[in-house]
Enzyme design. Structure first.
Site, short mmCIF file in Angstrom:
data_model
loop_
_atom_site.label_atom_id
_atom_site.label_comp_id
_atom_site.label_asym_id
_atom_site.label_seq_id
_atom_site.Cartn_x
_atom_site.Cartn_y
_atom_site.Cartn_z
CG HIS A 1 -2.04 -1.06 1.30
ND1 HIS A 1 -2.97 -0.86 2.08
CD2 HIS A 1 -2.17 -2.14 0.59
CE1 HIS A 1 -3.88 -2.08 1.76
NE2 HIS A 1 -3.08 -2.83 0.88
CD GLU B 1 -1.84 4.68 3.10
OE1 GLU B 1 -3.14 5.11 3.28
OE2 GLU B 1 -1.37 3.71 2.40
CB CYS C 1 -6.43 -0.02 5.00
SG CYS C 1 -4.97 -0.55 5.06
CB CYS D 1 -1.87 1.95 5.90
SG CYS D 1 -1.60 1.15 4.46
#
Length: 150
Positions: A47, A49, A77, A80
């Site tokens: 992801h 991040e 999310c 993250c």
């Protein structure tokens, strides 16, 4: 935020992942940046991040990002958010909400709901297997005089 948007746009056009970008800023300078690369790397943890945090930590040679801020194109999310907390980032700025992400197919509500349940009630079966050797690992860590605290 603009750089995070640019990174996300590139990821989408390159078919590397969803419309997510993130930058880590420390003392007014970008020290890490990332775009969603789940499809490009076949890594479900890639992801934006996470990618940005990994880059920032490698660049700064530390696992702590105290004093840093993270800018993301969407509300993080659970995975993250946990990584951001473990990195000790001071503040998060995000553009789109988790509800907006859910509306385009990135719905994290199941994860939030599962995390709130006791282990025995979660959909993914989980079972503790007591191990004296595993307990000794924790004891050894607790007694380690030169350990680095997270």
């Amino acid at each position: 935020m603009q750089r995070a948007v640019e990174l996300a746009r590139h990821a989408v056009h390159a078919n590397r992942g969803g419309p997510f970008g993130a930058v880590v800023v420390l003392d007014g300078m970008i020290v890490g940046e990332g775009a969603n690369d789940v499809l490009g790397s076949n890594d479900p943890t890639a992801h934006a991040e996470i990618v940005a945090i990994r880059q920032a930590c490698a660049r700064l040679a530390t696992f702590r990002l105290q004093g840093a801020e993270l800018y993301a194109t969407s509300e993080p999310c659970p995975m993250c958010l946990a990584a951001i907390c473990w990195a000790r980032v001071d503040r998060i700025y995000f553009a789109n909400t988790k509800e907006a992400a859910a509306a385009i197919g990135f719905d994290d509500s199941l994860f939030y709901a599962q995390l709130a349940l006791p282990v025995e009630r979660r959909d993914l079966p989980m079972q503790r297997i007591a191990s004296p050797n595993a307990a000794l690992l924790f004891e050894a860590w607790a007694n380690k005089l030169d350990r680095t605290r997270y």
